[in-house]
Structures are given as C-alpha cells and as structure tokens.
Design an enzyme around this catalytic site. Sequence first.
Site, PDB file in Angstrom:
ATOM      1  N   ASP A 112       0.826  -1.206   0.000  1.00 58.77           N
ATOM      2  CA  ASP A 112       0.000   0.000   0.000  1.00 58.77           C
ATOM      3  C   ASP A 112       0.859   1.254   0.000  1.00 58.77           C
ATOM      4  OD1 ASP A 112      -2.016  -1.819   0.217  1.00 58.77           O
ATOM      5  OD2 ASP A 112      -2.481  -1.411   2.315  1.00 58.77           O
ATOM      6  N   LYS A 145      -7.019  11.048  10.360  1.00 57.18           N
ATOM      7  CA  LYS A 145      -6.451  10.530   9.112  1.00 57.18           C
ATOM      8  C   LYS A 145      -7.152  11.090   7.885  1.00 57.18           C
ATOM      9  CE  LYS A 145      -5.595   6.278   6.522  1.00 57.18           C
ATOM     10  NZ  LYS A 145      -5.655   4.798   6.514  1.00 57.18           N
ATOM     11  N   ASP A 201      -4.523   2.475  -4.829  1.00 57.43           N
ATOM     12  CA  ASP A 201      -3.095   2.577  -4.514  1.00 57.43           C
ATOM     13  C   ASP A 201      -2.623   1.411  -3.652  1.00 57.43           C
ATOM     14  OD1 ASP A 201      -4.464   3.266  -2.253  1.00 57.43           O
ATOM     15  OD2 ASP A 201      -3.201   4.959  -1.705  1.00 57.43           O
TER      16      ASP A 201
END
Length: 1367
Positions: free
Chosen positions: A901, A973, A1162
């Site tokens: 990742d 986050k 991603d």
Amino acid sequence: MIPLTRRNAARGAALVSYTRQSLPRPARLYSTPTKKLNAEAVPSSVGPGYSGDLPPYMSSPESRQVYSSIHPEMRGFLSRRHDYTVLPTPLPEDAAAEGNQFLFTDSPTQDLLAIMDACLYNLHDVPRAQQIFADLRESKRGHKVIDVRYYNHFLHAYIEMATTKDSAHRDMWIEEAWMLYNDMEQGNEPVQPNANTYALMLLAWLRFNASAPDGLHLSSTEVHDPMSILRNMIHRQIAPALVVADRAFTTNEEATEAIKALSRAAVQMGLSSVVNELGLADTLGRQQDDPLADVPEAVPVVKIKSLPDVEVKLSEDGSVSALQTDAPPQIEGEIPFNLETLRRHLSQVILARRVLSEDVVLRQRLLEQSVYNVAVERMKRQAELFDQLGLPKQGLHSTDLRTWMWHWHQKLQSRIEAEIQNLLAEERVIARMKRKPKDAILLTPFLNQLKPEKLSLITILEVMNLHGSGNVQDGMKTARALLSVGRAVESEVKAEIAKKTPVPVPTAATTDGPNNVFSEAGYRELQAHRMAARRLLEDSEDTQSEWTQLVRVKVGSFLVDCLMDIATVQRSITDPRTGEVITEEQPAFFHSYEYQRGHKLGVIKFNPAVAERMSKDPIAETLHPRHLPMLVKPKPWLSYNNGGYLYNRTWAMRFKESREQELYLRHASDAGRLELVFAGLDVLGSTPWKINRRVFDVVLEVWNSGKRFSKIPPALPDEPEPERPPNMEFDNKAKAIYIERQKAWQQAKAANHSDRCSINYKVEIARAFLGDTIYFPHNVDFRGRAYPIPPHLSHIGDDLSRGLLLFGEAKPLGARGLRWLKIHLANLVGYDKASFDERVQFVHDHLEDIYDSAEHPLEGRRWWTKADDPWQCLAACIELRAALESPDPEAYECALPVHQDGTCNGLQHYAALGGDAVGAAQVNLAAADRPSDVYTYVAQMVEESIKEDLKRGDQAPVFAKLLSGKISRKVVKQTVMTTVYGVTFIGARDQIERQLRDRGDVPPEDCWLAASYLAKKVLASIGDLFKGAKEIQTWLNTSARLIAKSIPEDRLISSLEEASPTSSRKRSTTPRWKKEQMTSVVWTTPLGLPIVQPYRAIKRKQVMTAIQSVFISDPNVPSTVNAQKQASAFPPNFIHSLDATHMMLTALECRSQGLTFASVHDSYWTHAGSIDQMNAIIRDTFIALHSSDVLSALAQEFRERYADYKVPLVALSGSSMKQLNLNPEKLNVSSEDIKVLTEATADSDPAEKSEEDSLLLADGEDADLDAEAEQAEKPKRKRRTQQQMVEDQQRMLEDDEADLDLDAESEPEDGGKPKRKRAPNKKKASQEIVEQRLGGKFVNLVDILPPLPAKGMFDVKAIKDSQYFFS
C-alpha cells in the site's frame, strides 16, 4: 511459546525463540496509536541507515544509475508528446450548428432513432419505422446521426417482409430495398455500403431474381446481379469471404449458393484471387473439428491436417480487405458445408488463432443467457416443493420470499400482457390525433421486444435488487426505480439481439511479446490486433440505438406501476387483548415521500414483511449476471463499449451523465489512443480468483448463527433502545439528549438491516462459485481509476469480501515470500508502523495465537477478531499455519494475495510533482530506517494543543477535557488526507464527527460540537506541512477556474448578442456571455485517456408517470459549466488520474514479467513470492511517470487545447483580479479599468454555491471533489453502510447518475411560501458597473494562465532507496 514450525521441532532442529522484549525499543515521538498493537514510530531520518542487507528490489549505490526493472521503452513512451483528443465545446441549448448536432444529438432525435429500431425489431411495425426513416433523411437533423447500420436494418426488414410477413406485396418491398441500395451505391446517401449491405443484396438476388421460384421482374429500379455486386465489393475493398460469412445468411444452403454465385462471377471477370478466396471460405466451412487431433495414433480421414497459410490484408480502419492464399486445400470425402464452422475458422484466421475455445465460453454463455429462466424455475420449484411436502397452499400466507415472488410473477405477466393491448389501442387513437400530448412516447415498440414473462421477471428482480439503495431505508428512490427497470429492459433487449448471432470471443493481445507495448512497433501491433477483432465483432453483431432517459422512465413507470398494483402479501397479528388472529392483505410495495437535504423526495417502500425477508432468505434470484463474477476470462476491450461480459453490454468508462465524456472516449478509441488503457483493463480482468473455502465455512457458520460477530451484524439488532428519562417533560436538555440518542439508535438499526442484506449477497455469491475459478471484468471511472464491474463480491469490497478471495493459482513462497507473508499478517492486525524486522518479530511472538486462530477460529481465543481487518487476518493465519506445517515452508504454494500500500498516495504524487523534500519525507518517498506516519504526527500535535488548552483551567474550552487522550491517528487521518484536496472546515468537521461517533466513547449528542472544536485544531496543526502540495493545488485550481470561464473564439459574437424574448418568456437578465460558458476542463493522461470533468449546472426535466411526477436530468441537453466545481474538483481528479496511470503502468509491466496482479487504487496485490519483483516495478514505474515532467506537459496541453479561447474581463472582477496580479498592458485595458475590476465584488453564478466568491478559491466542496474515490471514507453526516457502498459501485456500473443529477421528484421543503423582499443588492449594482464599462472585452486564456510553481530539490529517483514507499 511454540516454535517457528512444529515439524522442525519434531525433527529436533535447532530453534531460536524470539520475543518482542529482546528487541531494542525505539524512542517514542508519535503517540496515541489507533490500537495497542500499533507500533511506535520514531523521527524519519533522510538517509539509508539500514541495519542488515538491502532488499533485492533496492539498488545498491554503485548500480543505482543503471538498474531498472522496467522496459526502457516505457520512459520514452511517457516522455513523448501524444496526440490529444480535441472536440468542439458544446453549444448552449438555444444555439444550433450542424457539427454540434452530429456530436450532441438532441433527445427528440434520439427518441426517434430508438423508436425506429424498436419498430424494426422482429418486424414489429416496419411502415412506421419507414416513415420515421424518411423524415429523418429529409431533415438536416438526421443527416449526421444515421449511419450505415440503420440502412442495413431497413434492407433486412424489406427482404424479410417480402419473404415472410407480407409476401403478398413482396414486389413493393424488394423494390424499396433495391432503391435504397442504389441510393447508397450512387452516393445519394451520406453512407457507403459495407459487407453486411452486400450480403443482404446478394441474399435479395438469390431469393427474388427472375429465375428463382419466387422471382420478380422489376422494371422501375435497377437490380444488380452477382457480377455487379462483386465489382462494387472489390471497388470498396471488402473481402468476399466476409460477405458470404455475414450474419445476413442464416442457413447453410443460402451461404453455399452465395459462394457459388460469386465464384461464377469471379471466373467470368477473370479474378483468380477472388476465386481462391471463395474456395478458401468453402473449405473452412467444411473443416471438421477432430476430437482426437491431439492423439498421435489417430489419423483423421476427412479433415485437412492444418489450416492453409492465409495472408490477411487490412485497410486503414482495421477492416479486412482481402484474404489471399495460393490455392485452397482439398478435403477428402464429402463433408457438408456449415456456416457456423466457416465463421469460427474465419475468425481464427483473421485473429491469428487468438480466439477462446467454444467449450471454454459455453458455461459463461449459459450463465448470461439463462438468468431469468433460472430465476423463474427456482421460484416455481419453491412453490411446488410446499405442495410435495404436503404443506397447505399458503400462497401469500407463506413467509418465503421466493414463493411470494413466484405468485407476483404469475399475476404480473398476465397484467402486463393485458396492459400492453390497452396501450396499443391508446397509441392508435393518439396516432390519429393532430396534436399529440407532450412527452408522448410510443411504448409498445419497446415493450413488445420482450415477452411478458421476461418483462415481469425483470421488473420484480430489479425492484428487489434496489432494496435499501439511495439512503432510503427499506425502499428506493422512485426515479431510480423507474430508470433501473427501464435500463434493465433495454439491456435485455440488446442481449437478446447479441445472442441471435453467436460470435467468436477473441483473447486479449499479449503484452509480453518480442515487441514491448511501450515501443512504437509493440503499440502498433497491439492496435492492429484490437482493430481487427473489433471490426470482426462489429460486423458479426447487431445493435440498437441507445434509449433516452425519457424512454427508460416511461417503460419503467409502466412496468413498476403494474407490479405495485398486483403484488400483495398477507400479514397476521394476534390481538394482545382478545388473542384473536387478525389477517390482512397488504400491498408488497407502496409509494411515499421522504425529506432529504431539505427536499421532498418520492420513494417506493417495501412492506415490512418483505423487507424482513430480504435480510434472511437466499436472494441469489435477484441477481443479474452483470452483478456476478465471470467463469471465463472477460472479453478483451475492443472499443469504448465492447468488452467485459460476453452479451451484457458494458462501457469501458463509467459516465456521470455526461455526453461529452462519452464522445471523448469514443473518439479517442476510434483514433487508437487507448490501446494501453484497454490492455491494462484486460490485465486486471484476466486475473483468476477463487473462493477461500476455509474462510467461507467460518463466515457461513457465523451468518447462520444470527449473532453479531467480527463486522457481521446480528439478524436482530442487539443494541438496547435508549431509555426515556423521567424528567424529559420539564428538562429540555435531557429531552434533547434523548431525542439525539433515539435518532442514533434508529439509524444504527437501519444500518444493521442494510449491512445484513449486503452480506447476504456476498454469502450467496460466494456459495454459488465455490470450487470455480472466477474473473472480475474491470472498467474505469472518468478519472481513469479501475473498478471491478461486479458490485457485490470483489477484491475492491470490504474486509469480508477480501477475506473470501484467493488468487486462482498458487505459487511457491520462497524465503522472501515467507517473510512477506508474515509482514502482511502484521499489517492486517494493525501493527503496520514498525520496521519490517519488527513486524516479522511480532508474528513470531504471536505464533501460538496464529495457530489457534487457524485451527479453532470460533472455538479458540479468537485473537484474529481483534485485528483491523479480521477476515483477511483469518485468511492469512490459515495460510501461514499451512506453510509452517508443510515439509518445506519455502516450497509451500500460496494463493493468498499480499498487499503493498502507498502512504497517503495523493501526497506522494504531490511531493514528486513539486520536488518537495519535506513532504517526501513525511510520506516515505525519502529513505528512512522506519516508516513515517504523518497521521500520527498530526494527531500528537492536536493532542498537545488540547493539553495547552487544559492548562487554562476554568477558561479551557468545554470540549478539551472530553477529547483529551482520545485523538488517535484514525480520528485525524481522513482530514489530513483530504487537506491537499481542498477540504473545507465543514468537510473536516463532518469527517471528524463520524470518527468520534464510531469511537463510542464520546456521547452522541456532543459529537457535532466536539468535531467543530477538533476540526479547527486539526486544520491549524497541519500548517505548512504540505506547502509544496498547496502551491500545486492552487495552480491547478486557478487554471481550472479560468478554463471554465472561457469561451471559444467562434462564439464571441454570439456572446455579445441578447437572446430575443419570446411571447411566453421575459427577457433574461443574465448576461449572454455567461450562457456561453460551456467549456469543461479536459486533459489527457500519460496513457492517452482523455479526462472530461462533468460538472455542469443541473437541468431537470419533469416527466409525468403513472406513479408520480418525477424530475430527471437529460444528458443530451447541454448546460453551462459549474466553474466552482470545475475548479475545486480539478486537483483531486488530476491526482487520481496520475495514481490510475501509475497503477496501469505497474499492471502492464507485471503481466509482461509473468506476475499475477490486482489492485485497489493505490494498494497493489500479488503473490507473496513475487512481492520483491513487484516492488521494483512499482518504484520504477513511479520514477518513469514523474521523470516525464507531468505538470509541464499538462500546462502545454492547456495552451494547445485552449489556444483560441477567450475570457471575458468581467469574469475576472473582484478578489480574483487581485490574486492574478495582471497588469493593464497584458489585458490591453486602462489602469482605471483595472481599478474597477479589482474593487468590484465578483458576481457568482447561481450554480456556483461556494463559501467564497474568489476566483482562486483553494478550498472546495469536499463531497463533490473526490467523487466515488475513497468510498469507504467519504464524509457523510450519516453512517455509510456496506450496502450503500455497494450501491455506489452499482450506480456507476449502470451509468445511473440519475440519483445524483436527477435527485428525482424533489421539491423545496418550504413549498409555496412567499419570499421576503430583499434589500437593494450592492453586489449586483457593482457588477452592473463592470458590465457597462468592460462588457464585450475579452482576454486570451493562454495569456493569463498562471506560471507553474517552482519545483523543489527532491529527486524522485531517491524512492529506490526507500523501503517503505509502498509497504
């Protein structure tokens, strides 16, 4: 503590026992990890500083300049300037031009095309279609939109009318056919004949020439014999072999006669090459497939040993112009000619044998063909089973979902049949009326294309499948239901047409041949294969026009109204006072209204009894194949709308109700600029998968128990209802808290039900494909990000979906693979911020827990359930135990996908674009001995700020004490991640509020205000951390807004004119130049994919239906762009197009090196033993991409694409003028004009609802700018359930942005209340002064585009030294 492997212990091998305590503990800088299992992090040191050997994928200092894992041609490809796809800007609704009509067909014309196709289908009403055809040909509106396909449809209809339906007037129909053909051949029509045209006319000659049994003597028009037809074919370079194999011929006898007729003509004309080609066609048609061909002892008696050497000549457009062979081989014995055999072998010759075997595709074909038949058989079987078991015929009294659906189906098909007859009578009356009703659409041609039985099933299954969609509890939006049913009918009609002519399924072109796909030769080879396959399939398949939104809504309304009338259930309840059982028959569905975002919304709701069964009963019957994985490799993408499933038509891109996006994609595809995009989708779709049986058994046991367990919700909500406070009547605060908690409880209850339904789909699909190898066809969103098309079960889904999936093939681990499997397990647990060695040690320390989890997942200690991703953790525990228990762990063949990742991948791209060394260090682009964690860093900064507030004692903010110690990285986050995407304070507050609610330790009634306090802290703490990214974002934002304000040079005169008022409408007060602002932001990715931002002013059209009046958007009606959304969405969309490009490059390179590859944006997946090899590819493709100077290429494209565009000076007024810092000389105006512009208050479009009116606004509407990306983390006030995420993917798949752009049947909540008079508008007066002074003055767009921000010193090649770039 148990040893590393139990078998080694048995053999007495020397073992070392590792413990976490034996390792040095690093100093703590970032605090408050999300979970206790999270490792501490230390400051990142920019420099190697590694202990131990370098991983194999990292370069050593002496080889850094020469080592590369990718083909050198990739760098050259990315650095080359590629051709752009450039199309005219759409015109305003009240403007017209011939080219615009060709590109942007209006809805009335599209309706006529669809009706014409429907009338021709099965010869439903050929005279009506003929009249529409004549009208369109005579009018200019049909001149550009009717292609050769429509002409061939009419030739076929005329011939079939003469042969079957109206043979009494066959002379009239055949005469019409020859007249139409002569017009095409003589150039009187805007189309040219193709192979299908010549096959149809050859068929007409064979059936009706003077010497035929039904021969005709036509004197009023020219009739062509085979010699004349062959002469015309050769003149147009059309291969005779393709003509005799065309779908126009439906019998072997007619195809044989066609070969003979053309052969005689070729002999008379002395064309030996044509004779040989027709002889080859005859030979291929008699070629028998030998089942014993691979057995050496078997000698075929009547089969040629091999296909002859054939040279296939292609024209520029990819069509076959000739098949050349020296002489056709001879076959011993008499073998009858078979047309299907000819077509199959011909496709093998043309596609160089790259065609899937019929046996391979048979099961997938049956799956797609028989879905509705299987559904009705299962429902019927369920009803019959009750009878066989001696149970009473409960009918509607039954509580089984399939039994209800069977009874609805029986009544609905009779109702539909009767209603169609009534509708047909009404349409005949309307046809005789001089004035037709508004929005009158002839529905019977569309409805009669399918049998009532299939229409009934489609309606029931689609409505059931929409349960819980659109944030509607136990229901759906009315407009979405109507559109979905209408679209499903359209899809089935087109699938039926496709099934009539079986076509070969080509295989995907290889990407690992001698010529790399990034080289010019390899790219041309890839394009040639795709074009040949595309033309072969297009010539073999028949198609129909797209239906408009209006047609879909009308068809859907007709069918849903019938269903709601007949579908009932019987519910019983016991009276608590008398004990009497009361039974009542109730509608299964009912219409209602809800309020969403201040608008009244029409919805269709399920009866509670039906809704309850949806979360419990098997629901596989409600799934269409487009919602399921495939059993064979998907059909390769041959064009923008041809690929994926065999029969169910899908698009390579998921459009957002944007005709412009479709046009750009189509033109880029036709120009051969999307070869690598199509090849990348083929790579992703060809990855084989299988269901993880061990995990599935655990999931099924948990599901059947009905208990809450590890992200699987309980069958019945287990959260207690909030208690009503005794002082509620006189304590307003207690009352407010109770109401808030009651609301949260209701939402949790609804989310529990919705999640239960979503998991039901996953379990049913996994059960259906146990033991099978499955595939997920992929397409892209409008930014190029790839998604699996099946929405319910795929690797892009939630943790449960991923835990249920394994790669279809296993590969040996090897020493490095075993290490990566352990690291992967630590990541899944949540221990992902430590070094790799520490993660491996963490697994060693928990081997006993891992073994217990694998051997006793439900009866043991359940350590795996504490992981961040429990179901994937369980799958990893099972694999690691199996590997360690095998005789040789390194030789163990593992099929578990292992992930790599990116670290906040958007910031990684920003740092690389801007050369930002500070940002690069924060997101692991720079080398470090430990992974950086920017989220934890910001979380600690916020925590420190809260502590400073607490020091103020009584003066401290009220929420400081409440939040102290609760600021984990998970709370901040999403806000940190989206800061560089332009998140506003409101967006940040909503994101943080959701995280606080999910924590559960903050009272629900305090979450909103606490989130407001915390959002300010987070945004302030970020500070200059992403300065480089902000500069690039500002440049992107500014450029996009200027583009959206621009007008094409050829529209300048029109922009100065005022529209003349009509008798019914007042003159518009909006300046004309605003109506001419139709320019979208368009750019091209490094792989050649054109990206068109779809953000325009929403225009809704009211449609009256039998259920209610609904409002739909019409993509064929152009509207002005929304400059605010164009600007705010451009930065994230551009970054997402880059990460999509990086993923595609990695996928292509992995396939060329033989690696299995899958991705979730991603997050890149492969086998554990291939991780090092994939890691090298990931780094080198990222370096190659960003070494091509992406931003400079973008700026150059803008200057070329918008070279002739002008920006009205009045659009630059206000703060935008100040920030652009333009001088009078550059604008060619006086200093006083500049002052007026600077001091004026900018006028904003009604469609642009922004918090500021600045042109250079850096912030934007977060909910719109990231669109479908990051679906699981998208900010919403209400909790997003799994079902809602599934619905988002399904909506994109079906191009159903009807929910977004046609938020149907919505009305303002305050209805017809009189509005208060407003005070004089100073802003309006200021703008009028600017209009009077500078109206009609323009500046070149390219002259005022801002310069690119200066690039920093960070060298992207440094990521080769970063272990944690992707990890």
